[in-house]
Every structure is written in C-alpha cells, then in structure tokens.
Motif scaffolding. Sequence first.
Motif, short mmCIF file in Angstrom:
data_model
loop_
_atom_site.label_atom_id
_atom_site.label_comp_id
_atom_site.label_asym_id
_atom_site.label_seq_id
_atom_site.Cartn_x
_atom_site.Cartn_y
_atom_site.Cartn_z
N LEU A 92 0.89 -1.24 -0.14
CA LEU A 92 0.07 0.08 0.02
C LEU A 92 0.96 1.21 0.05
N GLY A 93 0.91 1.91 -1.10
CA GLY A 93 1.81 3.16 -1.27
C GLY A 93 1.26 4.13 -2.14
N SER A 94 1.88 5.40 -2.02
CA SER A 94 1.53 6.59 -2.80
C SER A 94 2.22 6.25 -4.34
N CYS A 95 1.69 7.04 -4.93
CA CYS A 95 2.23 6.83 -6.52
C CYS A 95 1.96 8.21 -7.31
N GLY A 96 2.54 8.46 -8.40
CA GLY A 96 2.37 9.27 -9.39
C GLY A 96 1.35 8.86 -10.48
N GLY A 97 0.44 9.73 -10.84
CA GLY A 97 -0.58 9.19 -11.73
C GLY A 97 -0.13 9.54 -13.26
N LEU A 98 -0.15 8.62 -14.04
CA LEU A 98 0.27 8.96 -15.31
C LEU A 98 -0.86 8.89 -16.51
N ILE A 99 -2.14 8.89 -15.82
CA ILE A 99 -3.16 8.93 -16.61
C ILE A 99 -4.15 9.89 -16.11
N ASP A 100 -5.21 10.46 -16.65
CA ASP A 100 -6.06 11.47 -16.46
C ASP A 100 -7.24 11.05 -15.27
N PHE B 206 -0.92 10.37 -5.39
CA PHE B 206 -0.64 11.68 -4.59
C PHE B 206 -0.35 12.80 -5.50
N ALA B 207 0.26 12.58 -6.63
CA ALA B 207 0.68 13.40 -7.52
C ALA B 207 0.28 12.97 -8.94
N SER B 208 -0.34 14.08 -9.71
CA SER B 208 -0.77 13.71 -11.15
C SER B 208 0.34 14.29 -11.99
N ARG B 209 0.74 13.30 -12.95
CA ARG B 209 2.08 13.77 -13.91
C ARG B 209 1.24 14.57 -14.94
N THR B 210 -0.03 14.49 -14.96
CA THR B 210 -0.67 15.27 -16.28
C THR B 210 -1.11 16.46 -16.06
#
Length: 360
Positions: free
Chosen positions: A107-115, A300-304
Amino acid sequence: MKNRIVDANFPRTLDQRVYHLGLRAGEVANRIVTLGTPSRAHGIASYLDPTPTPFTLTSERGFTTITGRYKGVPVSIISIGMGYPNADFFVREVRECLNGDMVVVRLGSCGGLIDVPVGTVIVPNASIAVTRNYDFDFVTGKSDEPPYRTSKPVLADSIVHDALVNALNRTRPSSITTPIVDQTLNASADSFYSSQGRQTSFPDHNADLIDHLMSEHKDLATFEMETFHILHLASCWRPEAHEANQNAPPLSRDATAPSIYPAHPPSTQSDIPDVATSAVGHKPLRPPPRIRAAAAQMVFASRTSQDFISPQEVASIEAWTGRAVLEALVGLVIEPDRLHEEKGSVWEIKGDDRDNIIPR
C-alpha cells in the motif's frame, strides 16, 4: 553476545534475528501489508484488535514492524521506506522468518500517468521496472545505448488483486468520490527523479521518457519505486527444504539492536524456520509454499495536471485504504498447515485473553 552475527551469507544474530529488519520467527505473520512510512503503519495499526496487544519493533536500519490480529486473524504491518533495495530486504528477510505461505499487499503512494484526480486508488494487475542505464553517456548524450531500460511485465497475484478491489469498493466511505481503477500497468523506477522523468539540474536525458513509456505500454497508469521488485521476488521464489547453518563462525562485529516497544514481549520461538515445511510436524508442504503479492496505489501526484494531494485528502484516503487492505488480507484463505506456528509467537492468545478475541 546475543547481537553477534553468525553467518555472513544470510546474517542473523545469535538469537536468530535477521540483520536489517531485526525480526525473528514468531514476530511476523503470514499476511502482511507493507508501506513506506512508520506514521502510515501506526495509523493502520490503530485498527488492530486490542488482544493481544500489538507487538512493535523498530530496527536501527529504519524498518518498523507491527504485528497483531485483525478480526482475530494474525497480520503484520511493515514500513520499509522507499526503493528496490529496501523492498529486497523486506521480502527476503521476512520470508526466512516464516513457515508456509506469505501474502503481501503493498500500500503506497504513486504518481498518476493517466487523467484521474489525485486521491484515486489504482490496483495494477502487473508492473514493469524502469531503470537508469549506466552504460549510457549522460555527460555528452552521445551513446549507442538508451538512457533508460524497461523490463517485461510481472503479474500481481490475481486472487489478491481481486480481493483488494472488492475490499476497496466495500469499504469506501460515501465522502470519498475519487475512483478505484484496476486492470492497469504500474512502472516501478529506480529513482524518484531521473527514471520517472522529473527534471532537475542533472543531465538525465529523460525529457521524453514518459511519452516513450506511454507509447510502448498503452495501459500504463502509475509510477512508484517498489511494486515491481516485490512482485518479481514473489513470482520467482521457489522453496527447497534445507538445513540451517547453526555452526557458522561468528563475525567480528555486532549487529544493530532492534527497539522493541515494551508493551509486548518478543517472540519466544528460537528455531530458524525451514520455509518449505509445515510449522507443526515439519513435513514438506505439497504444493510447496508460495509468496502471493499485489499492490494498491494512492495517487498523490498527477503527472498530467501537476496537481498534488492535500494533507486532509491524504488522511482520509489512508484511513480508508488501510482498513480495506486489512479486510482483503483476512478474507484470503490460508490452510492451517500453511500458517506459521502460533505457540510462542507475538500473536499467541493466552489464558483468559481467549474470551476477548473479536470474531471475524
């Protein structure tokens, strides 16, 4: 003297504690949620049953393990920090402390690569590794080598994956409206910066990395740094019965001593488990024990959009997903002969405490 190291191949102390996590047999359960931060681990541990009192150990290498019961089922919550090396310490050292099957949820945080909005929870069904290619000339940029390499996908355990999705849907509070997304691909990088396409003053040659990955993998949805390595080790582990080396010469240095929260004494199990056998009777398990693993990732972070989650959103998402992961883990069936021995463990129920067990 109990902190002396007795085997340089797989370091343990004389009282059989593994070197980095500081654990020994009977202090980690077969069902495990692993995450990055001690604060998140303690937050999830607040859901554990009051009986027995949860056991907490923090190693001097920064790993925190909390073991207790949730709805009567033994579970462990382990914070490991970040990255492949810490994930490697975690999987290998926990595996050598357990008999039977091992079920792991990251269970962790991630950066989102989709909208999708921040706060979305993504449950990938596979992961690839993205690693910096040290043979590339990062100074001049002139090289026959690519600056980054990607691996083939490795699959999450489908049963654990589906249990996570079901538990997240069942437990989602009405106040949380962000989506749950599954059947996607995760990318685990060996850096928070270069291998995830972030720009700094270093010549990382990564400006088009995300676009390249998205063109190669149409279902790619997240970036983080641990899931691939956990899934990879789980998929390739094959146990063999073995004799523990009890007579290796001690090394000339001491191990770092773990800090054990005084509310719960440590395990009294002193034998090194043979991972390929049952805890009771020490018979070879058929089929052999296995490691089953999957992940739930909080965006946690949106890369888009470049949005970043607020502290208030983090608290509510972590509270929900933490309980959901525990629900998923205790709902997974592990046959009794494929569980670690309870007697002498930190989750053992003794005497009058049996009347206080919370039924599932």
